[in-house]
Design a protein around this motif. Structure first.
Motif, PDB file in Angstrom:
ATOM      1  N   UNK A 162      -7.335  11.333  -2.316  1.00 30.95           N
ATOM      2  CA  UNK A 162      -7.284  12.786  -2.392  1.00 30.95           C
ATOM      3  C   UNK A 162      -8.675  13.281  -2.755  1.00 30.95           C
ATOM      4  N   UNK A 163      -9.014  14.445  -2.237  1.00 28.12           N
ATOM      5  CA  UNK A 163     -10.272  15.102  -2.579  1.00 28.12           C
ATOM      6  C   UNK A 163      -9.946  16.432  -3.247  1.00 28.12           C
ATOM      7  N   UNK A 164     -10.957  17.026  -3.856  1.00 26.25           N
ATOM      8  CA  UNK A 164     -10.820  18.400  -4.316  1.00 26.25           C
ATOM      9  C   UNK A 164     -10.467  19.268  -3.111  1.00 26.25           C
ATOM     10  N   UNK A 165      -9.676  20.274  -3.333  1.00 22.93           N
ATOM     11  CA  UNK A 165      -9.214  21.102  -2.222  1.00 22.93           C
ATOM     12  C   UNK A 165     -10.356  21.681  -1.401  1.00 22.93           C
ATOM     13  N   UNK A 166     -11.433  22.123  -2.063  1.00 23.64           N
ATOM     14  CA  UNK A 166     -12.543  22.760  -1.332  1.00 23.64           C
ATOM     15  C   UNK A 166     -13.208  21.814  -0.346  1.00 23.64           C
ATOM     16  N   UNK A 167     -13.065  20.507  -0.562  1.00 21.56           N
ATOM     17  CA  UNK A 167     -13.713  19.525   0.306  1.00 21.56           C
ATOM     18  C   UNK A 167     -12.737  18.848   1.254  1.00 21.56           C
ATOM     19  N   UNK A 168     -11.509  19.290   1.250  1.00 24.09           N
ATOM     20  CA  UNK A 168     -10.510  18.572   2.029  1.00 24.09           C
ATOM     21  C   UNK A 168      -9.669  19.485   2.910  1.00 24.09           C
ATOM     22  N   UNK A 169     -10.199  20.628   3.232  1.00 22.12           N
ATOM     23  CA  UNK A 169      -9.492  21.509   4.146  1.00 22.12           C
ATOM     24  C   UNK A 169      -9.691  20.992   5.568  1.00 22.12           C
ATOM     25  N   UNK A 170      -8.786  21.358   6.449  1.00 27.63           N
ATOM     26  CA  UNK A 170      -8.862  20.870   7.826  1.00 27.63           C
ATOM     27  C   UNK A 170     -10.192  21.236   8.491  1.00 27.63           C
TER      28      UNK A 170
ATOM     29  N   UNK B 297     -13.058  21.737   6.961  1.00 32.69           N
ATOM     30  CA  UNK B 297     -14.227  21.326   6.183  1.00 32.69           C
ATOM     31  C   UNK B 297     -15.099  20.388   7.010  1.00 32.69           C
ATOM     32  N   UNK B 298     -16.378  20.729   7.198  1.00 34.44           N
ATOM     33  CA  UNK B 298     -17.278  19.859   7.961  1.00 34.44           C
ATOM     34  C   UNK B 298     -17.449  18.493   7.288  1.00 34.44           C
ATOM     35  N   UNK B 299     -17.696  17.484   8.094  1.00 37.42           N
ATOM     36  CA  UNK B 299     -17.871  16.120   7.566  1.00 37.42           C
ATOM     37  C   UNK B 299     -19.024  16.040   6.567  1.00 37.42           C
ATOM     38  N   UNK B 300     -20.089  16.797   6.810  1.00 33.70           N
ATOM     39  CA  UNK B 300     -21.233  16.747   5.895  1.00 33.70           C
ATOM     40  C   UNK B 300     -20.848  17.246   4.505  1.00 33.70           C
ATOM     41  N   UNK B 301     -19.970  18.222   4.433  1.00 29.24           N
ATOM     42  CA  UNK B 301     -19.510  18.729   3.141  1.00 29.24           C
ATOM     43  C   UNK B 301     -18.582  17.721   2.464  1.00 29.24           C
ATOM     44  N   UNK B 302     -17.760  17.055   3.247  1.00 28.98           N
ATOM     45  CA  UNK B 302     -16.896  16.006   2.695  1.00 28.98           C
ATOM     46  C   UNK B 302     -17.732  14.856   2.137  1.00 28.98           C
ATOM     47  N   UNK B 303     -18.779  14.458   2.876  1.00 26.45           N
ATOM     48  CA  UNK B 303     -19.662  13.388   2.399  1.00 26.45           C
ATOM     49  C   UNK B 303     -20.373  13.798   1.110  1.00 26.45           C
TER      50      UNK B 303
ATOM     51  N   UNK C  68     -21.940  12.610  -3.743  1.00 23.71           N
ATOM     52  CA  UNK C  68     -22.902  13.219  -4.669  1.00 23.71           C
ATOM     53  C   UNK C  68     -22.292  14.144  -5.710  1.00 23.71           C
ATOM     54  N   UNK C  69     -21.526  15.121  -5.261  1.00 20.77           N
ATOM     55  CA  UNK C  69     -21.100  16.206  -6.137  1.00 20.77           C
ATOM     56  C   UNK C  69     -20.323  15.681  -7.346  1.00 20.77           C
ATOM     57  N   UNK C  70     -20.788  16.052  -8.507  1.00 15.27           N
ATOM     58  CA  UNK C  70     -20.075  15.686  -9.726  1.00 15.27           C
ATOM     59  C   UNK C  70     -20.371  14.295 -10.248  1.00 15.27           C
ATOM     60  N   UNK C  71     -21.211  13.540  -9.563  1.00 14.03           N
ATOM     61  CA  UNK C  71     -21.586  12.214 -10.072  1.00 14.03           C
ATOM     62  C   UNK C  71     -22.749  12.381 -11.035  1.00 14.03           C
TER      63      UNK C  71
ATOM     64  N   UNK D  86     -16.040  18.452 -12.793  1.00 13.95           N
ATOM     65  CA  UNK D  86     -15.147  19.509 -12.345  1.00 13.95           C
ATOM     66  C   UNK D  86     -14.390  19.129 -11.076  1.00 13.95           C
ATOM     67  N   UNK D  87     -14.320  17.808 -10.807  1.00 10.53           N
ATOM     68  CA  UNK D  87     -13.403  17.364  -9.758  1.00 10.53           C
ATOM     69  C   UNK D  87     -11.988  17.643 -10.246  1.00 10.53           C
ATOM     70  N   UNK D  88     -11.130  18.062  -9.335  1.00  7.15           N
ATOM     71  CA  UNK D  88      -9.741  18.274  -9.696  1.00  7.15           C
ATOM     72  C   UNK D  88      -9.128  16.963 -10.183  1.00  7.15           C
ATOM     73  N   UNK D  89      -8.210  17.047 -11.132  1.00  9.72           N
ATOM     74  CA  UNK D  89      -7.704  15.834 -11.768  1.00  9.72           C
ATOM     75  C   UNK D  89      -6.981  14.904 -10.805  1.00  9.72           C
ATOM     76  N   UNK D  90      -6.474  15.431  -9.678  1.00  9.07           N
ATOM     77  CA  UNK D  90      -5.837  14.543  -8.714  1.00  9.07           C
ATOM     78  C   UNK D  90      -6.788  14.104  -7.596  1.00  9.07           C
ATOM     79  N   UNK D  91      -8.063  14.421  -7.740  1.00  9.25           N
ATOM     80  CA  UNK D  91      -9.080  13.984  -6.780  1.00  9.25           C
ATOM     81  C   UNK D  91      -9.457  12.544  -7.084  1.00  9.25           C
ATOM     82  N   UNK D  92      -9.624  11.744  -6.059  1.00  9.44           N
ATOM     83  CA  UNK D  92     -10.002  10.334  -6.228  1.00  9.44           C
ATOM     84  C   UNK D  92     -11.339  10.186  -6.919  1.00  9.44           C
ATOM     85  N   UNK D  93     -12.168  11.221  -6.899  1.00 14.92           N
ATOM     86  CA  UNK D  93     -13.498  11.140  -7.485  1.00 14.92           C
ATOM     87  C   UNK D  93     -13.567  11.726  -8.881  1.00 14.92           C
ATOM     88  N   UNK D  94     -12.405  12.112  -9.413  1.00 15.27           N
ATOM     89  CA  UNK D  94     -12.362  12.633 -10.784  1.00 15.27           C
ATOM     90  C   UNK D  94     -12.681  11.493 -11.728  1.00 15.27           C
TER      91      UNK D  94
END
Length: 195
Positions: A12-20, A22-28, A33-36, A187-195
């Motif tokens: 799972x990703x944060x919702x903002x990065x996992x919409x249908x 959402x460009x691949x570059x934003x998902x990457x 990077x984001x939040x690390x 600030x990754x959502x708690x159900x995001x795999x990157x939290x």
């Protein structure tokens, strides 16, 4: 949100990065990077600059121009950027691959110069930033990014301190976004795999 392959949920990703849409570059960017937590000063400087470019724009625009910014600003090597001149700034303003906002571009050069002043004092951008959170990421336990403010008291105070030090184009909202991007805040959502 979730990533499925052949019906199996992989992550799972944060919702903002996992919409249908959402460009691949934003998902990457979200995944890699984001939040690390980032401690490298040059990388922190880059993230700070990228966040300052976003003011008034969407993040995808900044990501699309990131490679051009890296080239134009010597991979954000602080000493090289600090040495840039008015003539360099004029050339940057002619570069159609950049966000050609003179104040934002000038702020990049100025902010590199302010980091060099920190160095003269025996300080670093890394210490300045990470001391705000006692050198440990703060986990906001976010269930939905919509519940987060656009800035908080720490970002407001840090923005004031940065302004006093001579930094530019770093208001509280930009500083808070930077703190999220650089992993000072988890600030990754708690159900995001990157939290």
């Amino acid at each position: 949100m979730q990533l499925k392959i052949e019906g199996v949920i992989l992550m799972r990703r944060c919702q903002w990065a996992d919409l249908e849409q959402t460009p691949e570059s934003l998902k990457r960017y979200h995944d890699e990077e984001w939040g690390r937590p980032e401690y490298d000063e040059q990388k922190l400087f880059e993230l700070m600059c990228l966040e300052s470019y976003q003011a008034g724009l969407n993040w995808q625009t900044v990501l699309n121009k990131r490679a051009a910014f890296l080239k134009a600003f010597h991979n954000y090597q602080i000493e090289a950027v600090a040495a840039m001149t008015e003539q360099d700034l004029n050339l940057l303003m002619q570069n159609q691959d950049l966000i050609r906002h003179r104040l934002k571009l000038a702020a990049t050069i100025n902010n590199a110069q302010q980091i060099e002043k920190l160095h003269i004092q025996g300080k670093s951008l890394t210490d300045l930033m990470w001391s705000q959170v006692d050198y440990h990421p703060i986990d906001h336990r976010v269930s939905d990014l919509q519940t987060l403010p656009s800035a908080n008291s720490v970002a407001q105070a840090l923005a004031r301190d940065l302004k006093k030090l001579g930094f530019k184009f770093l208001g509280p909202v930009t500083v808070y976004s930077f703190m999220q991007a650089a992993g000072l805040y988890n600030d990754h959502e708690i159900d995001c795999a990157f939290h």
